[in-house]
Structure formats: structure tokens, C-alpha cells
Scaffold this motif. Sequence first.
Motif, PDB file in Angstrom:
ATOM      1  N   ASP A  61       0.819  -1.210   0.000  1.00  0.00           N
ATOM      2  CA  ASP A  61       0.000   0.000   0.000  1.00  0.00           C
ATOM      3  C   ASP A  61       0.853   1.259   0.000  1.00  0.00           C
ATOM      4  O   ASP A  61       0.491   2.268  -0.614  1.00  0.00           O
ATOM      5  CB  ASP A  61      -0.946   0.007   1.202  1.00  0.00           C
ATOM      6  N   ALA A  62       1.985   1.226   0.683  1.00  0.00           N
ATOM      7  CA  ALA A  62       2.877   2.387   0.690  1.00  0.00           C
ATOM      8  C   ALA A  62       3.433   2.641  -0.704  1.00  0.00           C
ATOM      9  O   ALA A  62       3.578   3.786  -1.143  1.00  0.00           O
ATOM     10  CB  ALA A  62       4.010   2.167   1.687  1.00  0.00           C
ATOM     11  N   LEU A  63       3.741   1.562  -1.421  1.00  0.00           N
ATOM     12  CA  LEU A  63       4.210   1.706  -2.798  1.00  0.00           C
ATOM     13  C   LEU A  63       3.091   2.239  -3.686  1.00  0.00           C
ATOM     14  O   LEU A  63       3.300   3.142  -4.506  1.00  0.00           O
ATOM     15  CB  LEU A  63       4.719   0.360  -3.303  1.00  0.00           C
ATOM     16  N   LEU A  64       1.884   1.706  -3.523  1.00  0.00           N
ATOM     17  CA  LEU A  64       0.749   2.184  -4.310  1.00  0.00           C
ATOM     18  C   LEU A  64       0.446   3.652  -4.012  1.00  0.00           C
ATOM     19  O   LEU A  64       0.034   4.402  -4.904  1.00  0.00           O
ATOM     20  CB  LEU A  64      -0.485   1.327  -4.031  1.00  0.00           C
ATOM     21  N   ALA A  65       0.646   4.061  -2.763  1.00  0.00           N
ATOM     22  CA  ALA A  65       0.424   5.464  -2.409  1.00  0.00           C
ATOM     23  C   ALA A  65       1.382   6.373  -3.164  1.00  0.00           C
ATOM     24  O   ALA A  65       1.003   7.470  -3.605  1.00  0.00           O
ATOM     25  CB  ALA A  65       0.582   5.662  -0.902  1.00  0.00           C
ATOM     26  N   GLU A  66       2.616   5.921  -3.330  1.00  0.00           N
ATOM     27  CA  GLU A  66       3.583   6.700  -4.113  1.00  0.00           C
ATOM     28  C   GLU A  66       3.140   6.797  -5.569  1.00  0.00           C
ATOM     29  O   GLU A  66       3.215   7.864  -6.188  1.00  0.00           O
ATOM     30  CB  GLU A  66       4.959   6.044  -4.023  1.00  0.00           C
ATOM     31  N   LEU A  67       2.647   5.703  -6.121  1.00  0.00           N
ATOM     32  CA  LEU A  67       2.159   5.726  -7.499  1.00  0.00           C
ATOM     33  C   LEU A  67       0.917   6.603  -7.639  1.00  0.00           C
ATOM     34  O   LEU A  67       0.759   7.313  -8.635  1.00  0.00           O
ATOM     35  CB  LEU A  67       1.849   4.305  -7.972  1.00  0.00           C
ATOM     36  N   ALA A  68       0.033   6.561  -6.642  1.00  0.00           N
ATOM     37  CA  ALA A  68      -1.162   7.415  -6.682  1.00  0.00           C
ATOM     38  C   ALA A  68      -0.777   8.889  -6.650  1.00  0.00           C
ATOM     39  O   ALA A  68      -1.374   9.719  -7.342  1.00  0.00           O
ATOM     40  CB  ALA A  68      -2.089   7.080  -5.520  1.00  0.00           C
TER      41      ALA A  68
END
Length: 203
Positions: A61-68
Motif C-alpha cells: 500500500d505504501a508503494l501504491l500510495a507513491e504511485l497514486a
Amino acid sequence: MAPPVTRRPVGHHHGDLRNSLLRASLELVGERGPHGFTLAEASRRAGVSVAAPYKHFADRDALLAELATQGYREQRNRFAAAVKGIEDPADQLASFAAAYVRFAAEEPALFDVTFNAGLDRSRFAEPAAAGDEVARLLLPVARQFASDPDAAFDLLLRIAAAAHGLAVFLRQGLFGVGIAALSDTEEKAARTARAILRQDAGS
């Protein structure tokens, strides 16, 4: 004779590692959606050890937050370019709606991460802050049609929602495929934005 040993690529320094993981994850999102892969799979795609992501990201989720966050920043850049040089605010909002559709078509993985990752907003402040930047860019335009800030936000939300729905329909193939379908859907989004503005003006 022993078979040759296949080794993973080496030499990632910290910045390369982070960016490699983000690129690999975005590819996986494009193939499987934001919930269809693991950090271990992203690591393998990036050619690094399965422990490598944890140097930069607490979890997926932390990685996805960066992508978002990247997704919102890309939207802001595109929308700023779309309204630049246009004086009429109605034309600006129509251009924004068309640019929204093009972003979804040209950056489908970023679009999916931004809107479908289901991230906990209380945990990740960066995507929300980047999204606020998009709103701050466009609210002054919408404000020219609205009596107060809340009404301006509501107007902008309705135009964005209409563009979002058309973008999803386009991606589902309901309007056909290819450049012609994209161009036609951009025009639909622009016309819908103008119709919303006319409806508000007549109410």
C-alpha cells in the motif's frame, strides 16, 4: 559440467531501486490491476531481491500510495497544460474534461492506482495532498460560475464525474477503440461539461 548460474541484475543504487520498483509495479498494475500483485512479484519484475522493497516501502500500500501521488501530479500537469492560454472559463472546463479522458486512455495504470487502489487516506497523506493540488488548479475557474466555494467544488465535481464515467466507458470499449474513439470521447466530455454549465446557468 555445472549449468551456468543466472544472476539477477545488480548495481541498483537507492534511487534506481526505488524507481525500478515503481516502474515494475506500474507495469503489474497495468496487467492485473492495483490489487493483483505482491511486493515479491514487483521485486522479481524489477530484478531485485524480495527484501529490497522494504528499504523504501513499508508494504504494498505504501508503494501504491507513491504511485497514486504520481498519478495526481501527472493529472495536474496535464490539466494545467489543457487550460493554459484559454481565456473563456467555459472553454477551460471543457478542455479539462477532455484532458481527463485522455489521461485515463493514455495512462491507464496510473488512472487505476489513483482511483481504484482503495488506499487509507488517514495513513497516506501524500496522495490526498497531490489531489488537493489538482482541485486548487481548477477551483478558481469553477468559481467564476458559482456563488460560493462549496458550489464551485460541487460544479467541478460534477464535471469531473461525468468525464470519469465517459473515460471508463471508453476503456471498456463501449465507444469503440483507437484514436478516433478517443477523440470522439474527448469531444463528448467537453460537450457534457458545457451542458452542465448551461444547466447551472439556467437553474
